[in-house]
Design an enzyme around this catalytic site. Sequence first.
Site, PDB file in Angstrom:
ATOM      1  CD  GLU A  50      -9.449  39.370   5.412  1.00 38.39           C
ATOM      2  OE1 GLU A  50     -10.045  38.946   4.411  1.00 38.39           O
ATOM      3  OE2 GLU A  50      -8.525  40.205   5.361  1.00 38.39           O
ATOM      4  CG  ASN A 197      -3.845  37.354   1.481  1.00 37.63           C
ATOM      5  OD1 ASN A 197      -4.430  36.455   0.870  1.00 37.63           O
ATOM      6  ND2 ASN A 197      -4.267  38.617   1.466  1.00 37.63           N
ATOM      7  CD  GLU A 198      -5.509  39.108  -2.601  1.00 40.86           C
ATOM      8  OE1 GLU A 198      -5.623  40.339  -2.478  1.00 40.86           O
ATOM      9  OE2 GLU A 198      -6.439  38.383  -3.022  1.00 40.86           O
ATOM     10  CE1 TYR A 264     -13.447  36.843  -3.043  1.00 36.37           C
ATOM     11  CE2 TYR A 264     -11.271  37.621  -3.646  1.00 36.37           C
ATOM     12  CZ  TYR A 264     -12.141  37.120  -2.709  1.00 36.37           C
ATOM     13  OH  TYR A 264     -11.711  36.870  -1.429  1.00 36.37           O
ATOM     14  CD  GLU A 321      -8.620  35.897  -0.310  1.00 32.66           C
ATOM     15  OE1 GLU A 321      -9.229  36.807  -0.917  1.00 32.66           O
ATOM     16  OE2 GLU A 321      -7.689  36.095   0.481  1.00 32.66           O
ATOM     17  CD  GLN A 370     -13.471  36.764   4.305  1.00 31.20           C
ATOM     18  OE1 GLN A 370     -13.687  36.803   5.509  1.00 31.20           O
ATOM     19  NE2 GLN A 370     -12.577  37.566   3.718  1.00 31.20           N
TER      20      GLN A 370
HETATM   21  O1  AHR Z   1     -11.829  38.329   0.881  1.00 31.61           O
HETATM   22  C1  AHR Z   1     -11.656  39.703   0.893  1.00 31.61           C
HETATM   23  C2  AHR Z   1     -10.268  40.142   0.444  1.00 31.61           C
HETATM   24  O2  AHR Z   1     -10.094  39.838  -0.899  1.00 31.61           O
HETATM   25  C3  AHR Z   1      -9.097  39.477   1.114  1.00 31.61           C
HETATM   26  O3  AHR Z   1      -8.767  40.066   2.316  1.00 31.61           O
HETATM   27  C4  AHR Z   1      -7.999  39.660   0.126  1.00 31.61           C
HETATM   28  O4  AHR Z   1      -7.018  38.659   0.209  1.00 31.61           O
HETATM   29  C5  AHR Z   1      -8.724  39.685  -1.200  1.00 31.61           C
HETATM   30  O5  AHR Z   1      -8.296  40.708  -2.010  1.00 31.61           O
END
Ligand code: AHR
Length: 517
Positions: A50, A197-198, A264, A321, A370
């Site tokens: 990103e 995205n999201e 995450y 992600e 990432q």
């Molecule tokens: O990876 C960091 C961020 O986490 C990304 O930009 C977003 O899609 C997610 O919330």
Amino acid sequence: MKFLRLSFAVAALAAFFTPARAADSTATLVLDATKPGPVINKNIYGQFSEHLGRCIYEGLWVGEDSKIPNTKGYRNDVIAALKELQVPVLRWPGGCFADEYHWRDGIGPRASRPAMINTHWGGVVENNHFGTHEFLDFCELMGIEPYVCVNVGSGTVQEEMEWIEYMTSDADSPLTRLRKQNGRAQPWKVHYVAVGNESWGCGGNMTAQFYADNYRRYNTFVKNYGANRIQRIAGGPSDFNYEWTETLMKSAAKQMNGLSLHYYTLPTGVWSAKGSATEFGEDQYIATLSRTLKMEELVTKHSAIMDKYDPQKKVGLVVDEWGTWYDKTPGSHDGFLEQQNTLRDALVAALNLHIFQAHADRVTMANIAQFINVLQAMILTDKETMILTPTYHVFEMFKPHQGATSLPIALTSPDYALGENKIPAVSASASRDAAGKIHISFANTDPNKPTTVACTLTGVTAKSVTGRVLTATAMNAHNTFAAPHTIEPAAFTGAKLENGSLSVTLPAKSVVMLELN
Ligand code: AHR
């Protein structure tokens, strides 16, 4: 010790959530090579880059005039490390950044490209020197499949449609002439496109139904030009948002090739105080691994919803992600999401990769967040130096699983427990590659003791075994610019193959990859 034989479908759970748990410190594994499962899509080993902090700028791109050795602006040291990793697919330009990105700002002579403010990530000025040509040329140079996320949040359908034409059309049109004028005669091959995205959050704060309707509209204008064929990935849920998956699948399953999932791993589970990347005790170590294992539940439950609307599994679950998210490295820029990477991250990587492989029938791609210098990165850079993280080493060790055929395993494992957390000590996954070689990867989450795995192999003719191990004395062992080789894979001598039975002694807190010869 109770023992359970699992069918392949149930073996989806075998990587971790084995119902039977051994009471002693010996695990058992039964591998049946006569009943091969689905192919492990190599894209499970995908990456995400990103426009965030030092991922693209400094990490990958330094520009042609940099003193840092580079090829057409891409760092040579990073190119070499990534070639070794065999990266199959790379997601770009975001993330949250994607829904603010206007592709026309990133083409043409660099000096005249307009700048913008990167509002999500540190409020820094983005000069757009890395744009469509720089990304797609990099992918081509490296033999990586590009995965482009188009702007739905603040972009128009027209903008999206024109970007696809600019990148992939071989017709003679004003847009393809513009591409030629900018130095690229032939269209690029772009086989993966994410539509937003999201969208439930930074991508527009939409409701599930509003996004589903928008997905159908934006997707209509993602065209296949010439021979280029695009797999369309709809913006899926985060975490446990099953209602989002239900709505998307109900409304648009027939229009998509993939549905994304984001999850995450935070040691504490609290966004305002996530936990340190390096300064943690055993309580946060086990909490992190326990939280990361939620991926099994997420993949299982989102897949079950997908099964209702897509029983033939035509739509892939694309975990685009995932990874650890800690408090930022002290002293680093706010919003750059810089963090160190330890042996704990190596275990997180192995556990998640095992889960994805166990669900190879549904999980068709995953992109760890990432690539470089951001979150659970493969590579960290500091000016002209670069180090490889423990996570890099796991991805490198597990390369033979890419595109291999999964083999069913039934696993029983002792528990590793501390306080209120209890997880299986052993996780494993097996595959057979195109040359017929069998690879078995293991993780031992227990930081205090080795675990021996007694393996019964059916349909395996191999006579010998070799392997590599990633481990260290401390659970927070990590590489630094001063000591870049603190934690690296080493030859593994803890496996014995005799008369068709394999015994493997996994060191405490280790990741092991075996090859049967
Ligand atoms: O990876 C960091 C961020 O986490 C990304 O930009 C977003 O899609 C997610 O919330």
